[in-house]
Design an enzyme around this catalytic site. Structure first.
Site, short mmCIF file in Angstrom:
data_model
loop_
_atom_site.label_atom_id
_atom_site.label_comp_id
_atom_site.label_asym_id
_atom_site.label_seq_id
_atom_site.Cartn_x
_atom_site.Cartn_y
_atom_site.Cartn_z
N LEU A 47 -36.52 15.55 -21.80
CA LEU A 47 -36.72 14.89 -23.08
C LEU A 47 -36.29 15.85 -24.16
O LEU A 47 -36.51 17.07 -24.06
CB LEU A 47 -38.19 14.51 -23.28
CG LEU A 47 -38.80 13.49 -22.31
CD1 LEU A 47 -40.28 13.29 -22.62
CD2 LEU A 47 -38.06 12.16 -22.36
N ASP A 48 -35.67 15.30 -25.22
CA ASP A 48 -35.34 16.14 -26.37
C ASP A 48 -36.60 16.84 -26.88
O ASP A 48 -37.71 16.33 -26.73
CB ASP A 48 -34.75 15.31 -27.51
CG ASP A 48 -33.33 14.84 -27.22
OD1 ASP A 48 -32.71 15.37 -26.29
OD2 ASP A 48 -32.86 13.93 -27.94
N ARG A 49 -36.41 17.96 -27.51
CA ARG A 49 -37.54 18.74 -28.02
C ARG A 49 -38.48 17.90 -28.86
O ARG A 49 -39.71 18.02 -28.77
CB ARG A 49 -37.02 19.92 -28.84
CG ARG A 49 -38.10 20.88 -29.34
CD ARG A 49 -37.50 21.94 -30.26
NE ARG A 49 -37.20 21.36 -31.56
CZ ARG A 49 -38.01 21.44 -32.62
NH1 ARG A 49 -39.18 22.06 -32.52
NH2 ARG A 49 -37.67 20.93 -33.78
#
Length: 668
Positions: A72-74
């Site tokens: 998942l993106d940050r």
């Protein structure tokens, strides 16, 4: 005395409540926003994988193995699955790679209008500048996507007039190159112009959901990269994951509840961060502290910003951690000022974080009301909650010691927002001759000495600040003959230094936003360009200028223009001008630029043709009648003279008089 950090409660390795499900084969977590799945840098410790492994070891697990199958993106929160045994990898990998594992997301968007409540997005994704992606509508897409495709073609025609790289991208776009991305969406809830969408990606491309929604005019709220509406965070959440269990083959579903930020944004009602009382403010402070895990747990830093105002959801408040004590600043907290944060609520919440004691600094909107920054009304000398700290204590920053005084006026002796810039100075200072202007207590010089600077000059107008700087340097064992401190007004000092032929390899220029001395007034908005031109004249060939301002009225683009114009005025050829990021503990207010703008400018090396009016070469002789104090001509106040009238001893930046807008200083 160097106090420890109270890590056990504020900065645990991992919160057990983040674990959604766990057995011998799988562990599924509810990843918070602002946490990377797996950091690419070996020295990072704040990603989900590293922290979860530390948690597993801490609870006594013999094996801390984690198999990574999704990312998942940050800034995306929600369901994140890892395998706990290597034997489970194959079955899980087949499902993710074959797209039989079903992922469901929720996104908040603005401007949904009269669009169909369901639909399918089909695009080709190609790289775009700045780490972004660009979506090009596929043939056979719906009317909405075809309209966007026409916009893409128009943009492509504009690109043809740009550089070769842009032309290459335009040709790639026209040919519909790139990876196919397919996402199904469904409207979950709508209020006015705002909506929550359920998203089910059928492919797994980089930034797929973000770029596809942006391509149809619905960028996700809080998505700065793709033009999303203002929001406290990226409002994208991995809400559900379905797959077959790798050991049993039975269907398994893992869900993460939607964070409260989504409902709050959808309602569009102005939120009062303090309406929930002490418990709600404490919770917000703990969430803010969570985002500082990497700094706090690195082991070499005991001073950091715990809460940074609206950037952490608590407008008008900052909380700084100094070892075992907290310093709370209340902005707009002057007598009779409306809209100030509730003092007792904030202080009680801060004390519940577990610190030994809490200090308070009150910073009115109009700094003119501050005649004496040490008055109890603005800066009580002792802790207002819990125990007071020693009058002087030492904190660490990237392993370097700095003396601070928590009860000595509005400032403590170090500006925490410059931590990463001091680290950069340390990295650049090896063998260099360094000049630190508006030096305050000399923190940049300490970093330069630690980095191996051969000589340094530290200039500040305040006698108290410069004495403090000398103490900090002495604590480092710095040779006073090589590392000189000078009590002087910076403007006349720079002019005299230029006349004397002084040259420096690295100059730090970080003035206050506003300052007044007995002989001069300074405003960054109007005077920074002239100041920077004087500094540029002292740079040796190949030298670097680190220029900073925390004046909120100076935008980053304008700040860069000031520096370019200053370099031209000084006859310097700037070969690189690089914007520097802020520390992670100073997040900007949603929709706003950061308060601190930092630029590293590098001038041309020796041998390059000098521009007309360029300064004399390094080593030019000292002119007759000029002081030859090692490092620079010292423009000193007469011995025994009092500090400039109205100056803040050990207080405002550079030791100058109280700045005209005290909140600018306190925000740091």
């Amino acid at each position: 005395m160097t106090p420890r950090l109270p890590l056990s409660e504020l900065f645990p390795d991992f919160h057990p409540e983040w674990i959604l499900a766990e057995d011998e084969d799988l562990i599924v977590i509810d990843k918070p926003a602002f946490m990377s799945t797996h950091a690419p840098e070996a020295d990072r410790i704040d990603d989900a994988v590293t922290r979860l492994r530390a948690f597993l070891r801490g609870r006594g697990d013999a094996d801390d193995y984690l198999g990574i199958h999704q990312r998942l993106d940050r800034d995306t929160s929600g369901v994140l699955l890892f395998t706990r045994r290597r034997e489970a990898n194959a079955a899980v990998a087949r499902q993710f790679e074959g797209r039989t594992a079903q992922k469901t997301y929720v996104a908040a968007v603005a401007g949904f209008g009269d669009r169909a409540p369901r639909g399918t997005l089909r695009h080709r994704l190609v790289p775009a500048p700045g780490g972004a992606m660009r979506a090009i509508a596929e043939a056979g897409a719906g009317p909405e996507d075809r309209g966007r495709a026409r916009e893409d073609r128009g943009r492509a025609r504009e690109d043809r007039g740009r550089a070769r790289e842009g032309r290459g991208r335009e040709r790639e776009d026209r040919g519909a190159a790139g990876a196919l991305a397919i996402t199904r969406y469904r409207l979950l809830e709508r209020r006015g112009d705002r909506a929550l969408l359920e998203l089910r990606p059928e492919t797994g491309r980089t930034h797929q959901l973000r770029v596809q929604l942006a391509a149809i005019g619905l960028p996700i709220a809080g998505d700065l990269l793709y033009g999303g509406a203002e929001a406290p965070r990226l409002l994208l959440h991995a809400a559900e994951l379905r797959l077959d269990h790798p050991a049993t083959g039975a269907a398994a579903t893992f869900r993460s509840p939607l964070p409260a930020a989504f409902a709050a944004w959808l309602s569009a009602a102005p939120a009062d961060a303090y309406a929930g009382g002490v418990a709600a403010v404490e919770r917000a402070m703990r969430e803010a502290a969570e985002r500082r895990y990497g700094v706090a747990r690195a082991g070499d830093t005991t001073a950091l910003r715990l809460v940074h105002g609206a950037g952490d959801g608590l407008p008008g408040v900052s909380v700084d951690l100094y070892g075992e004590h907290l310093v709370v600043s209340l902005f707009g907290g002057g007598e009779g000022e409306a809209g100030a944060p509730p003092r007792d609520v904030v202080l009680d919440a801060a004390h519940r974080l577990g610190a030994k004691g809490v200090y308070v600094k009150v910073r009115p909107k109009h700094a003119s009301v501050i005649v004496d920054a040490r008055r109890e009304e603005f800066a009580p000398r002792h802790a207002v909650r819990g125990e007071s700290a020693p009058e002087e204590l030492t904190v660490l920053e990237h392993g370097l010691p700095f003396k601070v005084r928590l009860g000595d006026g509005l400032s403590t002796g170090i500006f925490l927002d410059q931590r990463e810039n001091r680290r950069r100075v340390r990295e650049l200072a090896g063998g260099a001759r360094v000049l630190n202007l508006f030096a305050y207590t000399g923190a940049f010089t300490v970093a330069a000495v630690a980095g191996g600077a051969r000589e340094s000059v530290t200039v500040d107008v305040s006698r108290g600040a410069i004495a403090w700087a000398r103490d900090n340097l002495d604590a480092m064992g710095a040779d006073p003959a090589a590392h000189v401190v000078v009590e002087a007004d910076v403007f006349p000092w720079l002019k005299a230094a230029a006349q004397a032929g002084q040259r420096f390899d690295l100059i730090v220029l970080d003035p206050p936003s506003f300052a007044t001395t007995k002989k001069s007034r300074f405003s960054a908005a109007s005077d920074f360009g002239a100041l920077a031109a004087l500094a540029f004249r002292l740079l040796a060939p190949g030298g670097r200028l680190l220029a900073c301002t925390n004046h909120r009225g100076i935008a980053r683009a304008r700040f860069r223009r000031h520096l370019h114009e200053a370099a031209r005025e000084a006859g310097c050829d700037v070969v690189q001008m690089k914007d520097l990021p802020d520390p992670v503990d100073f997040p900007s207010e949603p929709g706003m630029e950061s308060h601190l703008k930092s630029v590293l400018a590098t001038v041309g090396a020796a041998g390059a043709p000098a521009a007309k009016g360029a300064p004399a070469a390094k080593g030019a002789p000292v002119k007759k009648g000029m002081s030859a104090v090692k490092g620079a001509p010292a423009v000193r106040a007469p011995k025994g003279a009092p500090p400039p009238r109205g100056a803040k001893p050990g207080g405002a930046r550079g030791g100058a008089a109280a700045p005209a807008r005290a909140p600018r200083r306190g925000a740091r």
